[in-house]
Design a protein around this motif. Structure first.
Motif, PDB file in Angstrom:
ATOM      1  N   SER A  44       0.843  -1.188   0.000  1.00 21.59           N
ATOM      2  CA  SER A  44       0.000   0.000   0.000  1.00 21.59           C
ATOM      3  C   SER A  44       0.878   1.238   0.000  1.00 21.59           C
ATOM      4  O   SER A  44       1.873   1.309   0.711  1.00 21.59           O
ATOM      5  CB  SER A  44      -0.895   0.027   1.235  1.00 21.59           C
ATOM      6  OG  SER A  44      -1.592   1.260   1.263  1.00 21.59           O
ATOM      7  N   THR A  45       0.484   2.222  -0.818  1.00 24.24           N
ATOM      8  CA  THR A  45       1.207   3.496  -0.821  1.00 24.24           C
ATOM      9  C   THR A  45       0.288   4.612  -0.337  1.00 24.24           C
ATOM     10  O   THR A  45       0.520   5.774  -0.604  1.00 24.24           O
ATOM     11  CB  THR A  45       1.726   3.819  -2.244  1.00 24.24           C
ATOM     12  OG1 THR A  45       0.658   3.612  -3.177  1.00 24.24           O
ATOM     13  CG2 THR A  45       2.889   2.939  -2.606  1.00 24.24           C
ATOM     14  N   ARG A  46      -0.781   4.233   0.370  1.00 24.55           N
ATOM     15  CA  ARG A  46      -1.679   5.264   0.891  1.00 24.55           C
ATOM     16  C   ARG A  46      -0.900   6.145   1.867  1.00 24.55           C
ATOM     17  O   ARG A  46       0.100   5.695   2.446  1.00 24.55           O
ATOM     18  CB  ARG A  46      -2.882   4.617   1.588  1.00 24.55           C
ATOM     19  CG  ARG A  46      -2.523   4.028   2.917  1.00 24.55           C
ATOM     20  CD  ARG A  46      -3.676   3.353   3.622  1.00 24.55           C
ATOM     21  NE  ARG A  46      -3.323   3.129   5.014  1.00 24.55           N
ATOM     22  CZ  ARG A  46      -2.446   2.236   5.441  1.00 24.55           C
ATOM     23  NH1 ARG A  46      -1.807   1.469   4.575  1.00 24.55           N
ATOM     24  NH2 ARG A  46      -2.168   2.133   6.721  1.00 24.55           N
ATOM     25  N   PRO A  47      -1.362   7.387   2.089  1.00 26.47           N
ATOM     26  CA  PRO A  47      -0.648   8.258   3.015  1.00 26.47           C
ATOM     27  C   PRO A  47      -0.485   7.585   4.376  1.00 26.47           C
ATOM     28  O   PRO A  47      -1.427   7.023   4.917  1.00 26.47           O
ATOM     29  CB  PRO A  47      -1.560   9.493   3.111  1.00 26.47           C
ATOM     30  CG  PRO A  47      -2.290   9.501   1.807  1.00 26.47           C
ATOM     31  CD  PRO A  47      -2.490   8.061   1.447  1.00 26.47           C
ATOM     32  N   GLY A  48       0.739   7.608   4.882  1.00 26.47           N
ATOM     33  CA  GLY A  48       1.010   7.041   6.195  1.00 26.47           C
ATOM     34  C   GLY A  48       1.345   5.565   6.181  1.00 26.47           C
ATOM     35  O   GLY A  48       1.693   4.993   7.215  1.00 26.47           O
ATOM     36  N   ALA A  49       1.282   4.906   5.004  1.00 31.55           N
ATOM     37  CA  ALA A  49       1.518   3.457   4.947  1.00 31.55           C
ATOM     38  C   ALA A  49       2.969   3.128   5.288  1.00 31.55           C
ATOM     39  O   ALA A  49       3.892   3.853   4.924  1.00 31.55           O
ATOM     40  CB  ALA A  49       1.194   2.933   3.548  1.00 31.55           C
ATOM     41  N   ALA A  50       3.144   1.995   5.962  1.00 33.50           N
ATOM     42  CA  ALA A  50       4.486   1.534   6.295  1.00 33.50           C
ATOM     43  C   ALA A  50       5.065   0.775   5.106  1.00 33.50           C
ATOM     44  O   ALA A  50       4.320   0.227   4.294  1.00 33.50           O
ATOM     45  CB  ALA A  50       4.420   0.608   7.508  1.00 33.50           C
ATOM     46  N   GLU A  51       6.403   0.773   5.001  1.00 37.28           N
ATOM     47  CA  GLU A  51       7.033   0.013   3.923  1.00 37.28           C
ATOM     48  C   GLU A  51       6.901  -1.476   4.184  1.00 37.28           C
ATOM     49  O   GLU A  51       6.887  -1.919   5.328  1.00 37.28           O
ATOM     50  CB  GLU A  51       8.520   0.377   3.825  1.00 37.28           C
ATOM     51  CG  GLU A  51       8.727   1.652   3.060  1.00 37.28           C
ATOM     52  CD  GLU A  51      10.188   1.958   2.791  1.00 37.28           C
ATOM     53  OE1 GLU A  51      10.943   1.024   2.495  1.00 37.28           O
ATOM     54  OE2 GLU A  51      10.538   3.147   2.894  1.00 37.28           O
ATOM     55  N   VAL A  52       6.832  -2.255   3.089  1.00 41.04           N
ATOM     56  CA  VAL A  52       6.692  -3.704   3.202  1.00 41.04           C
ATOM     57  C   VAL A  52       8.024  -4.352   2.859  1.00 41.04           C
ATOM     58  O   VAL A  52       8.748  -3.866   1.994  1.00 41.04           O
ATOM     59  CB  VAL A  52       5.622  -4.206   2.188  1.00 41.04           C
ATOM     60  CG1 VAL A  52       5.485  -5.714   2.239  1.00 41.04           C
ATOM     61  CG2 VAL A  52       4.296  -3.542   2.474  1.00 41.04           C
ATOM     62  N   ASP A  53       8.355  -5.422   3.558  1.00 43.39           N
ATOM     63  CA  ASP A  53       9.536  -6.200   3.253  1.00 43.39           C
ATOM     64  C   ASP A  53       9.465  -6.672   1.788  1.00 43.39           C
ATOM     65  O   ASP A  53       8.399  -7.123   1.337  1.00 43.39           O
ATOM     66  CB  ASP A  53       9.557  -7.394   4.227  1.00 43.39           C
ATOM     67  CG  ASP A  53      10.647  -8.362   3.891  1.00 43.39           C
ATOM     68  OD1 ASP A  53      11.808  -8.013   4.119  1.00 43.39           O
ATOM     69  OD2 ASP A  53      10.336  -9.457   3.386  1.00 43.39           O
ATOM     70  N   VAL A  54      10.576  -6.564   1.082  1.00 44.83           N
ATOM     71  CA  VAL A  54      10.565  -6.855  -0.360  1.00 44.83           C
ATOM     72  C   VAL A  54      10.173  -8.304  -0.641  1.00 44.83           C
ATOM     73  O   VAL A  54       9.413  -8.584  -1.572  1.00 44.83           O
ATOM     74  CB  VAL A  54      11.940  -6.529  -0.993  1.00 44.83           C
ATOM     75  CG1 VAL A  54      11.994  -6.987  -2.435  1.00 44.83           C
ATOM     76  CG2 VAL A  54      12.209  -5.050  -0.912  1.00 44.83           C
ATOM     77  N   GLU A  55      10.679  -9.225   0.170  1.00 44.64           N
ATOM     78  CA  GLU A  55      10.332 -10.644  -0.025  1.00 44.64           C
ATOM     79  C   GLU A  55       8.838 -10.869   0.133  1.00 44.64           C
ATOM     80  O   GLU A  55       8.205 -11.604  -0.614  1.00 44.64           O
ATOM     81  CB  GLU A  55      11.080 -11.512   0.997  1.00 44.64           C
ATOM     82  CG  GLU A  55      12.383 -12.065   0.478  1.00 44.64           C
ATOM     83  CD  GLU A  55      12.263 -12.609  -0.944  1.00 44.64           C
ATOM     84  OE1 GLU A  55      11.399 -13.468  -1.191  1.00 44.64           O
ATOM     85  OE2 GLU A  55      13.016 -12.146  -1.812  1.00 44.64           O
ATOM     86  N   GLU A  56       8.272 -10.221   1.135  1.00 41.11           N
ATOM     87  CA  GLU A  56       6.833 -10.341   1.387  1.00 41.11           C
ATOM     88  C   GLU A  56       6.047  -9.764   0.200  1.00 41.11           C
ATOM     89  O   GLU A  56       5.069 -10.348  -0.272  1.00 41.11           O
ATOM     90  CB  GLU A  56       6.482  -9.601   2.687  1.00 41.11           C
ATOM     91  CG  GLU A  56       4.991  -9.459   2.986  1.00 41.11           C
ATOM     92  CD  GLU A  56       4.274 -10.793   3.173  1.00 41.11           C
ATOM     93  OE1 GLU A  56       4.952 -11.792   3.489  1.00 41.11           O
ATOM     94  OE2 GLU A  56       3.033 -10.831   2.975  1.00 41.11           O
TER      95      GLU A  56
END
Ligand code: HH2
Length: 251
Positions: A44-56
């Motif tokens: 998700s790139t919504r405002p405030g979204a946390a980054e996701v692990d690339v493998e995940e």
């Protein structure tokens, strides 16, 4: 372009299509509704979204891309080169890149590339975004990015103003009102307004499920201004409304 978010936290459909089978079924349904491209995202790139692990992110995206690619053109919505590469290997032919930096991946794989404008990062991008002239600044940035992509050898380069990415409501409206200035670059333009927060605020606080009319209206507006593609959740309604514009747009 129909949206399939294989994420737990996207702003409008988070959690519904995290299961790959559900995501694929949803994508096939959008094709039946008239989508020409399915955009698969795992972060998700919504405002405030946390980054996701690339493998995940890769685990979320690749099986969905692989299952949809025999049926429809698939784009991968990512800002990670490794995820873009894996998705292309699985059959995606368009890299939808909110970071506007993955032209190298697109060039070496021989696929298309969407350069989207974003100011800052999703976690912080809505903290007081400022521009002197939002349209000129976005256009200049996108033209520069597109030139980099073309120079690197990408044969199909799209630009996207990145509605809601480091922009306040006034900026979003100005970009839509003056979309013709982006179209005038001669580069094909993609626009994504679907169910976004500014539409809720402009229509008296409509929740995410109640933004259909505003989403369709802005999609049709964008197409009428010359956008070549719109990124939407509600494909059937958008296709039906866009038909009113006639063959000029369809061609
Ligand atoms: N908007 C979102 C995500 N990717 N890509 C392009 N090219 N243009 C956009 O406007 C755009 C995009 C945000 O919407 P959504 O995917 O529905 O939500 P989330 O980022 O929470 O997954």
């Amino acid at each position: 372009m129909g949206i399939v978010n294989a994420t737990p936290d996207s702003f409008s459909d988070g959690g519904r299509f995290l299961d790959p089978d559900a995501a694929v079924e949803h994508g096939i349904g959008l094709v039946a509704e008239g989508a020409d491209v399915i955009d698969v995202g795992g972060e998700s790139t919504r405002p405030g979204a946390a980054e996701v692990d690339v493998e995940e992110e890769r685990r979320r995206v690749v099986p969905v891309v692989a299952a949809l690619a025999p049926h429809v053109r698939v784009s991968v919505d990512t800002r990670n080169a490794a995820v873009a590469e894996a998705a292309v290997e699985a059959g995606a032919t368009l890299v939808n890149d909110v970071s506007a930096s993955l032209f190298g991946v697109a060039a070496s794989a021989g696929v298309g590339w969407v350069a989207m404008h974003m100011r800052g990062q999703p976690a912080t991008m809505q903290e007081d975004p400022r521009y002197d002239d939002v349209v000129s600044e976005v256009r200049e940035h996108l033209v520069e990015r597109a030139a980099r992509g073309i120079e690197a050898g990408v044969g199909e380069v799209w630009i996207d103003p990145g509605i809601g990415f480091g922009k306040d409501d006034g900026h979003n409206l100005e970009l839509l009102a003056r979309l013709d200035e982006l179209v005038a670059t001669g580069l094909p333009v993609l626009v994504g307004t679907s169910r976004k927060g500014f539409l809720g605020r402009l229509t008296g606080g409509a929740g995410v499920e109640d933004r259909l009319e505003a989403s369709v209206a802005t999609a049709v507006w964008a197409l009428a201004q010359g956008a070549g593609m719109v990124r939407v959740h509600d494909v059937a309604a958008t296709v039906a409304a866009a038909r009113l514009l006639g063959d000029e747009v369809a061609a």
